[in-house]
Write a protein that holds these residues in place. Structure first.
Motif, short mmCIF file in Angstrom:
data_model
loop_
_atom_site.label_atom_id
_atom_site.label_comp_id
_atom_site.label_asym_id
_atom_site.label_seq_id
_atom_site.Cartn_x
_atom_site.Cartn_y
_atom_site.Cartn_z
N GLU A 129 0.66 -1.41 -0.15
CA GLU A 129 -0.03 0.10 -0.07
C GLU A 129 0.65 1.07 0.03
OE1 GLU A 129 -4.01 0.11 2.30
OE2 GLU A 129 -2.80 -1.57 3.19
N PHE A 179 0.25 3.38 -3.10
CA PHE A 179 -0.72 4.19 -2.88
C PHE A 179 -0.22 5.31 -2.22
CE2 PHE A 179 -3.66 0.38 -2.03
CZ PHE A 179 -3.58 0.23 -3.60
N LYS A 220 -7.45 -4.86 -2.95
CA LYS A 220 -7.04 -3.46 -2.82
C LYS A 220 -6.69 -2.79 -4.21
CE LYS A 220 -5.68 -3.98 2.00
NZ LYS A 220 -4.46 -4.13 2.80
N VAL A 234 -1.78 5.79 3.02
CA VAL A 234 -1.89 5.22 4.13
C VAL A 234 -1.67 6.62 5.12
CG1 VAL A 234 -0.68 3.54 5.86
CG2 VAL A 234 -0.82 3.06 3.40
#
Length: 457
Positions: free
Chosen positions: A221, A225, A266, A279
């Protein structure tokens, strides 16, 4: 239409807060208010505000601005790129100017005129966008500098199989369709991805390559992200994820078949919404990317075995391009050999070096389990080891020390049997070391393990 921006107003005067909120809610998508500045750290951790309106003084009768300076410093410590507009009285303008030198973006005098306040906020938000764009360009440059830029050229070959691939690339490149590239290791999947990008309408934008097989689940993540400062122990500063970096351009997700089922879910969420959430942040960030994926794994079999999500497969394979193995395009071997020979003649200062026709023909009889990558390594090895101006022996390309053999054309053994035998021999010659064996065969460790499992080794 409201401006898509989140604003936090911090002031000890409830009337000021409510008045500002009532006006600004008509103009912006999110407006939060808070009387107690001590809650600033918690509020900033929970939300990624685009702009903060901060009062200079919070105690009645005190107008030295010290509290404002203190909380401004705290805000800048948490987010060095924060956009802060100070709320100050007429007699405190000199304090506001001093605060701007410490990182504040602008200030407004109270009581303010609504349109003046709105104009100040909109100007500050534009400044913030410019800063983020500069930061993104800097991060993009850093990522690209780490990328394996190995001089990707046009796809080489004239065989019918490669001509079909080239035709498909040209058809799909000008669209924004998602592409799934299937093929064995070493067949040139990233080369195809870059060719698609280079012929697309996004060719002037970035190409971000991500090896999903090399990213651990715990970092997935954060890498893809991004994360906010303080999201976890080692998050010393904000980090832009690969999807954000690729916005406007193309993102290439290699080895997508290696993702676990939770990570597939995800990834699917991002692909469907075209937004990412860093995050440690609740803010949805819109991203605009062209998606190209690749794998050497049997995704359709994995869907049947419930190891790969069917909805994710349908999401990424608007167009499929299957790359042939080198043994399916034997006639391209001399062309590829000549291409690599040109590269390595220059690299190793052997401009006169050639390969005899008989040796070139023998190379066509080898089954190249490592595909083009193995052929490239073989040519480089031959150039390095050659003491003459012409390579006229096959052993410089394919030698016993690597446990590799040329096909004799005998029907007594199948390709699978031959592959199993030379893997065993190579393992023996490398003392059972899988990493060294994979290197000599021109394979990744994962690919070699799969072949070993296939043959029961």
């Amino acid at each position: 239409m409201k401006t898509n921006a989140s604003i936090l107003i911090v002031d000890d005067d409830r009337d000021v807060l409510e008045t500002a909120r009532m006006f600004l809610k008509q103009e912006f998508s999110q407006v939060d208010i808070e009387e107690d500045p001590k809650l600033l750290p918690k509020l900033m951790t929970g939300s990624n505000y685009d702009l903060i309106l901060l009062d200079m003084n919070f105690k009645k009768g005190v107008n030295d601005g010290e509290e404002g300076f203190y909380w401004l410093d705290r805000i800048m410590e948490m987010d060095k790129d924060a956009i802060v507009i100070l709320i100050t009285a007429y007699g405190e303008v000199d304090l506001a100017v001093k605060a701007m030198k410490k990182g504040a973006t602008d200030f407004v005098l109270k009581p303010w005129k609504n349109q003046k306040l709105l104009g100040t906020i909109l100007s500050a938000l534009e400044l913030g966008k410019s800063r983020k764009k500069v930061a993104r360009l800097k991060e993009t440059s850093q990522v690209l500098s780490k990328d394996n830029n190995q001089g990707y050229e046009d796809f080489i070959g004239q065989s019918p199989a490669i001509k079909r691939v080239k035709e498909l690339i040209n058809k799909v490149a000008k669209t924004d369709a998602d592409v799934l590239i299937l093929g064995e290791n070493g067949t040139g999947k990233e080369l195809v991805a870059r060719a698609i990008h280079g012929r697309s309408l996004r060719k002037e934008e970035v190409f971000i390559s991500v090896d999903l097989g090399a990213i651990t689940e715990t970092l997935f993540e954060s890498e893809l992200f991004g994360h906010s400062k303080g999201a976890f122990t080692d998050a010393k500063q904000d980090k832009t994820g690969r999807f954000e970096l690729s916005s406007g351009g193309t993102i290439f997700l290699d080895e997508i078949g290696n993702l676990s089922t939770p990570l597939q879910a995800k990834l699917l969420t991002v692909l469907q919404s075209k937004t990412v959430r860093r995050v440690g942040s609740n803010q949805e960030i819109p991203v605009d990317f062209r998606l190209v994926c690749a794998t050497n794994m049997p995704l359709y079999d994995m869907v049947y075995e419930q190891r790969f999500r069917q909805d994710l497969l349908y999401r990424i394979n608007t167009v499929e391009i299957r790359l042939p193995s080198l043994k399916e395009r034997i006639d391209d071997i001399p062309i590829l050999v000549e291409h690599f020979l040109k590269v390595y003649r220059k690299k190793y200062f052997k401009p006169q070096l050639t390969i005899s026709e008989s040796t070139s023909e023998k190379l066509k009889k080898y089954h190249w389990p490592g595909n083009i990558r193995e052929l490239q390594h073989a040519v480089e090895r031959a150039v390095i080891l050659s003491d003459q101006d012409q390579v006229d022996t096959i052993e410089l390309f394919i030698n016993a020390t690597s446990g590799q053999r040329v096909m004799t054309g005998s029907a007594s053994r199948t390709l699978d049997e031959m592959e199993r035998d030379f893997i065993l021999e190579s393992l023996e010659l490398n003392g059972g070391n899988v990493t060294k064996t994979a290197q000599t065969l021109g394979l990744t460790r994962t690919a070699l393990y799969r072949r070993m499992n296939k043959h029961g080794i």
